[in-house]
Scaffold this active site. Structure first.
Site, PDB file in Angstrom:
ATOM      1  N   LYS A 180       0.833  -1.208   0.000  1.00  0.00           N
ATOM      2  CA  LYS A 180       0.000   0.000   0.000  1.00  0.00           C
ATOM      3  C   LYS A 180       0.868   1.259   0.000  1.00  0.00           C
ATOM      4  O   LYS A 180       1.933   1.286   0.605  1.00  0.00           O
ATOM      5  CB  LYS A 180      -0.914  -0.022   1.226  1.00  0.00           C
ATOM      6  CG  LYS A 180      -1.849  -1.241   1.252  1.00  0.00           C
ATOM      7  CD  LYS A 180      -2.574  -1.383   2.567  1.00  0.00           C
ATOM      8  CE  LYS A 180      -1.623  -1.712   3.707  1.00  0.00           C
ATOM      9  NZ  LYS A 180      -2.325  -2.049   4.964  1.00  0.00           N
ATOM     10  N   THR A 212      -7.546   8.448   9.440  1.00  0.00           N
ATOM     11  CA  THR A 212      -6.972   7.269   8.796  1.00  0.00           C
ATOM     12  C   THR A 212      -6.705   6.137   9.786  1.00  0.00           C
ATOM     13  O   THR A 212      -6.009   5.186   9.458  1.00  0.00           O
ATOM     14  CB  THR A 212      -5.655   7.636   8.098  1.00  0.00           C
ATOM     15  OG1 THR A 212      -4.757   8.234   9.058  1.00  0.00           O
ATOM     16  CG2 THR A 212      -5.895   8.608   6.950  1.00  0.00           C
ATOM     17  N   GLY A 214      -6.986   2.806  11.510  1.00  0.00           N
ATOM     18  CA  GLY A 214      -7.563   1.514  11.181  1.00  0.00           C
ATOM     19  C   GLY A 214      -7.732   1.241   9.705  1.00  0.00           C
ATOM     20  O   GLY A 214      -8.398   0.278   9.319  1.00  0.00           O
ATOM     21  N   THR A 215      -7.111   2.044   8.845  1.00  0.00           N
ATOM     22  CA  THR A 215      -7.298   1.838   7.410  1.00  0.00           C
ATOM     23  C   THR A 215      -6.700   0.501   6.945  1.00  0.00           C
ATOM     24  O   THR A 215      -7.275  -0.169   6.086  1.00  0.00           O
ATOM     25  CB  THR A 215      -6.674   2.983   6.609  1.00  0.00           C
ATOM     26  OG1 THR A 215      -5.336   3.223   7.061  1.00  0.00           O
ATOM     27  CG2 THR A 215      -7.498   4.263   6.769  1.00  0.00           C
ATOM     28  N   GLY A 216      -5.563   0.120   7.502  1.00  0.00           N
ATOM     29  CA  GLY A 216      -4.954  -1.151   7.108  1.00  0.00           C
ATOM     30  C   GLY A 216      -5.809  -2.336   7.505  1.00  0.00           C
ATOM     31  O   GLY A 216      -6.018  -3.270   6.711  1.00  0.00           O
ATOM     32  N   CYS A 217      -6.316  -2.323   8.737  1.00  0.00           N
ATOM     33  CA  CYS A 217      -7.202  -3.391   9.208  1.00  0.00           C
ATOM     34  C   CYS A 217      -8.446  -3.459   8.336  1.00  0.00           C
ATOM     35  O   CYS A 217      -8.893  -4.543   7.932  1.00  0.00           O
ATOM     36  CB  CYS A 217      -7.628  -3.135  10.653  1.00  0.00           C
ATOM     37  SG  CYS A 217      -6.291  -2.914  11.840  1.00  0.00           S
TER      38      CYS A 217
END
Length: 269
Positions: A180, A212, A214-217
């Site tokens: 990402k 932003t 928790g965007t990865g989770c």
């Protein structure tokens, strides 16, 4: 699993976020938004909000294993998604549980290492165990730039670096890698996917603001939910990315730090 059995089941193995924006809470919301059914095995309880993480309490190993066994022996799973695992012992336990499955279950590996706030969420032993034990099991690994650098040892400063890191992750055993680009500068955010289809780029405009957390989770769990329902990998990555982009755009603005996204926007007119 035959075609008459239900699909869309995701077992999430990750830590809890008391602020609700990341971790298990974000995972459940994202899988549900994609139409899936989320079951969980919680690895740690964190004390956190939009300003950061102030304490982490690991769940005992036997309880983590018990949660995994309880879900798989009864409800089952079409995809397993891992998030924050924290320690080498927990990573090893999870890898052993996955290896013991009679029929391999696709794994979406979100190699959570650093929170959006900058707090370190895993120790060095866990980082090595993720690289050596879980990465070779991964159907898809979804690192951000700092995580890709930690896993591969490469410096990633542009899209070419993302591609190099994704290819290195494939060489290290993952079947597909999504590196990402949110940590890079620029007017657009580019995610790089390398899979059996080759290399694909997913470009979206960079959204302003600080929401932003928790965007990865959220992205990894949305992908897992779509894969569990039978979507092809490239389609799941694209649709999950579009879902997350809109969730950031519609963020509610909660908290004084890095705020959560709006996971539920798909359910509202």
């Amino acid at each position: 699993m035959d075609d008459t059995e239900p699909k869309g089941r995701v077992l999430i193995i990750a830590g809890s976020d008391s602020g609700g924006g990341a971790g298990i809470q974000a995972d459940i919301k994202a899988v549900t938004a994609m139409g899936g059914f989320a079951a969980t095995a919680i690895t740690a309880i964190t004390v956190q909000n939009t300003l950061g993480v102030s304490a982490i309490h690991p769940v005992p190993l036997d309880i983590i294993k018990g949660q995994i066994d309880a879900v798989l022996s009864d409800i089952g799973a079409d995809v397993i998604k891992t998030g924050m695992l924290g320690t080498c012992e927990i990573v090893t336990l999870v890898a052993d549980c996955l290896a013991a499955c009679e029929v391999p279950i696709p794994l979406v590996l979100d190699p959570v290492m650093v929170a959006t706030s900058g707090d370190l969420l895993v120790d060095e032993g866990a980082q090595a165990a993720i690289r050596d034990r879980l990465l070779p099991m991964a159907t898809l690994v979804t690192p951000n730039i700092p995580e890709a650098e930690r896993l591969t040892g490469l410096a990633v400063t542009d899209i070419a670096g993302q591609l190099e890191a994704a290819n290195r992750l494939i060489e290290m055993g993952a079947r597909a890698a999504l590196v990402k680009g949110g940590h890079l500068k620029g007017q657009a955010v580019t995610d790089v996917l390398v899979s059996t289809r080759g290399m694909e780029l997913f470009d979206r405009p960079r959204l302003p603001g600080r929401n932003t957390h928790g965007t990865g989770c959220t992205l990894a769990s949305a992908i897992a939910g779509l894969l569990a329902d039978g979507a092809p990998l490239h389609d799941a990555v694209r649709r999950a990315g579009d879902y997350l982009h809109e969730a950031i755009a519609r963020a509610p603005g909660f908290g004084a730090g890095h705020g959560p996204v709006n996971h539920a926007w798909v359910t509202r007119p």
